[in-house]
Motif scaffolding. Structure first.
Motif, PDB file in Angstrom:
ATOM      1  N   HIS A 171       1.788   4.225  -3.052  1.00 10.78           N
ATOM      2  CA  HIS A 171       1.802   5.700  -3.039  1.00 10.78           C
ATOM      3  C   HIS A 171       3.176   6.208  -3.479  1.00 10.78           C
ATOM      4  O   HIS A 171       3.294   7.123  -4.284  1.00 10.78           O
TER       5      HIS A 171
ATOM      6  N   HIS B  63       0.814  -1.221   0.000  1.00  8.95           N
ATOM      7  CA  HIS B  63       0.000   0.000   0.000  1.00  8.95           C
ATOM      8  C   HIS B  63       0.858   1.286   0.000  1.00  8.95           C
ATOM      9  O   HIS B  63       0.801   2.074  -0.941  1.00  8.95           O
TER      10      HIS B  63
ATOM     11  N   GLU C 107      -5.510   6.986  -3.564  1.00 15.94           N
ATOM     12  CA  GLU C 107      -5.777   5.682  -2.943  1.00 15.94           C
ATOM     13  C   GLU C 107      -5.932   4.577  -3.984  1.00 15.94           C
ATOM     14  O   GLU C 107      -5.716   3.405  -3.665  1.00 15.94           O
TER      15      GLU C 107
ATOM     16  N   SER D 228      -2.444   3.091  -4.413  1.00 20.11           N
ATOM     17  CA  SER D 228      -1.961   2.213  -3.354  1.00 20.11           C
ATOM     18  C   SER D 228      -2.799   0.941  -3.218  1.00 20.11           C
ATOM     19  O   SER D 228      -2.270  -0.164  -3.121  1.00 20.11           O
TER      20      SER D 228
HETATM   21 ZN    ZN Z   1      -3.226   5.231   1.311  1.00 21.93          ZN
END
Ligand code: ZN
Length: 564
Positions: free
Chosen positions: A366, A362, A390, A393
């Motif tokens: 990013h 995750h 988001e 990720s």
């Molecule tokens: Zn995140």
């Protein structure tokens, strides 16, 4: 060009924010008096350079402070930015307003794209000096909530626990322990019920007043601007939620029946305190030491694609990760960046749970997105809005499935089952949080009791399987009061649902053809912040979550996979 610099060697000095404010004011003058586009562009570039420096220095201070909270020097630096930044921001906002109002604005948008000004326009509508006092009241109420929850000292297991320490007991293999933990949690919230109601009631009132002062019908309208919702509106979101109810809720109900079987219970006997208990033998755990997990992460990204190989080598060789829990480290995990070095940074506290792997999928997702867009000249072009970040990720978490055996060995199938299952279980919950806020802010005169009743109605729609019976806090429709986003960041939750949906689309693609899924994902990521969320979906060739049928294929694919 890639600037190589190890994190520990990055020089730091405090930014004089007063002087910076003056520099920004000079630039504002320059823009206001400009006679041509060239001058405005020049000012824009100077602004970019100064902002980049401020962000780099404050980021370095933030990271060093969180790596060792006992270090007095960086603690003081962090306090300095916390207290001085709001005053500086006024100068920076004035400058952005000058760019926005400049007759030569097009010279800038020719370089940055129109989107930056569209976002800026939304942002400018959310503020007027007339609401300064009200904003202060809003912030005060938010921090009252924060303090109240942080003050929890719950007697349990012979200790005094805070809310997050208690959370582990809510998943204990012993049912009585889980039940007890839920009752203890409920006891804390119920003993503060009146205060929690009052804080929220005042928040709804002050937020509504702010919206009215700014000329909006209700706070919902303002919140969409605050969250830079530049490509979707409440109707589209409502359509998304309806699809979650239609296509995802039935699957979750089935998943919950299977869960009951697995832990040796009848579905009708399941209670809220069994809800997070997935396997009698405990949740899957990664193998080996933190070093093994880091080595597996490196191998994964080296094999994934040439782009991720370059990225992970940059991260490791410049020591841009601090992953292992140590004394003095702040809690949690995050990804940030140092723009002067075009370098992302990942912080976490490995603790031997699947959370360690999540950091490497995750947070690294990013970081990879930032790394991919790092060479764009203007920072406005690097990161898109929150739901799209988001997507970077959460999708990476699924693209990493191909390498999950490096982390979980024989437990890989179980780890995948939990990951996919929890993504599906999350969607209805997240939508319920969003739906609730629409009801609350569209009807600001509801009483606290009426709000709890609304939450109970939503529970029946989104989580019909959940039986809160004797745990008062939940049984009385107050469960939303532990969701800090509802107090802190209104309407910030659907972002995760949209991103989860996109990530499931990439998952579904990767089940058929991983390489094809990767190509689509990379198209999404390489745009950085140059497009809106719906544009990014179209660029990447995936369904926009608001459109009819967006969830049907995902749902079918997920059912097939989970049955297998
Ligand atoms: Zn995140």
């Amino acid at each position: 060009m890639i600037i190589k610099m190890k994190f520990k060697d990055m020089p730091y000095e405090r930014v004089d924010l007063v002087k910076m404010g003056e520099e920004f004011d000079k630039l504002t003058e320059k823009v206001r008096n400009a006679k041509d586009g060239e001058t405005v562009v020049e000012a824009f570039r100077e602004q970019e350079k100064l902002s980049t420096h401020i962000q780099t220095m404050s980021s370095i201070a933030y990271v060093r402070n969180s790596i060792d909270t006992r270090d007095k020097f960086y603690e003081a630096e962090q306090e300095f930015y916390d207290s001085e930044f709001p005053a500086f921001q006024e100068h920076s906002q004035n400058l952005m307003l000058a760019f926005y109002e400049s007759p030569f604005r097009k010279a800038v948008s020719d370089l940055t794209g129109e989107l930056m000004f569209r976002n800026l326009e939304m942002d400018l509508k959310t503020f007027s000096p007339a609401i300064i006092d009200l904003l202060g009241r809003e912030n005060k109420l938010v921090s009252d909530y924060q303090k109240l929850v942080a003050s929890a000292r719950i007697d349990f297991d012979g200790k005094q626990l805070n809310i997050s320490q208690l959370a582990a007991y809510k998943q204990d293999p012993d049912r009585d322990v889980r039940h007890g933990a839920y009752l203890a949690e409920s006891g804390f919230y119920m003993s503060n019920a009146e205060k929690l109601d009052e804080i929220f009631d005042n928040l709804v009132k002050v937020r509504t007043e702010i919206a009215h002062k700014l000329g909006f019908r209700n706070f919902t309208e303002l919140a969409y601007l605050r969250r830079t919702r530049n490509c979707y509106d409440p109707e589209m979101v409502a359509n998304f939620r309806r699809q979650v109810v239609k296509d995802i809720v039935p699957i979750v109900v089935e998943l919950k029946k299977k869960q009951a079987e697995r832990i040796g219970m009848k579905p009708e006997d399941m209670r809220i305190y069994d809800d997070n208990f997935n396997f009698a033998e405990g949740n899957p755990k990664p193998l080996g030491t933190p070093d093994d997990i880091m080595a597996a992460g490196k191998k994964m990204y080296e094999e994934m694609s040439p782009e991720t190989a370059e990225f992970i080598n940059f991260m490791y060789s410049n020591e841009l990760l601090d992953l292992v829990a140590k004394d003095g480290k702040a809690v949690g995990g995050y990804c940030t960046e140092f723009p002067e070095y075009k370098a992302p940074f990942i912080f976490s506290n490995f603790n031997g749970t699947s959370g360690d792997v999540d950091v490497l999928t995750h947070e690294a997702g990013h970081a990879f997105a930032y790394y991919t867009a790092r060479d764009f000249e203007f920072s406005e072009n690097i990161s898109p809005t929150m739901e799209s970040c988001e997507c970077h990720s959460m999708s990476m978490e699924f693209l990493a499935w191909k390498w999950l055996n490096l982390f979980y060995g024989d437990d890989t199938d179980r780890a995948k089952y939990v990951h996919l299952g929890s993504a599906l279980i999350f969607l209805p919950y997240g939508c319920m949080v969003d739906h609730f806020q629409h009801i609350v802010y569209d009807n600001p005169d509801l009483t606290p009791a009426e709000r709890h009743a609304e939450w109970k109605k939503l529970e029946a729609i989104y989580r019909p399987y959940l039986n809160p019976d004797d745990v008062d806090f939940y049984a009385l429709g107050r469960g939303w009061q532990r969701q800090l986003h509802i107090y802190h960041y209104p309407f910030y939750y659907i972002d995760y649902c949209l991103a989860q949906t996109v990530s499931l689309e990439f998952w579904s693609m990767s089940q058929k053809d991983w390489n094809d899924a990767w190509k689509h994902y990379y198209k999404f990521v390489e745009q950085g912040g140059k497009q809106t969320f719906t544009e990014l979906c179209r660029t990447a060739g995936i369904k926009v979550p608001f459109e009819d049928g967006a969830l049907k294929d995902i749902a079918d694919g997920a059912v097939r996979y989970l049955e297998k």
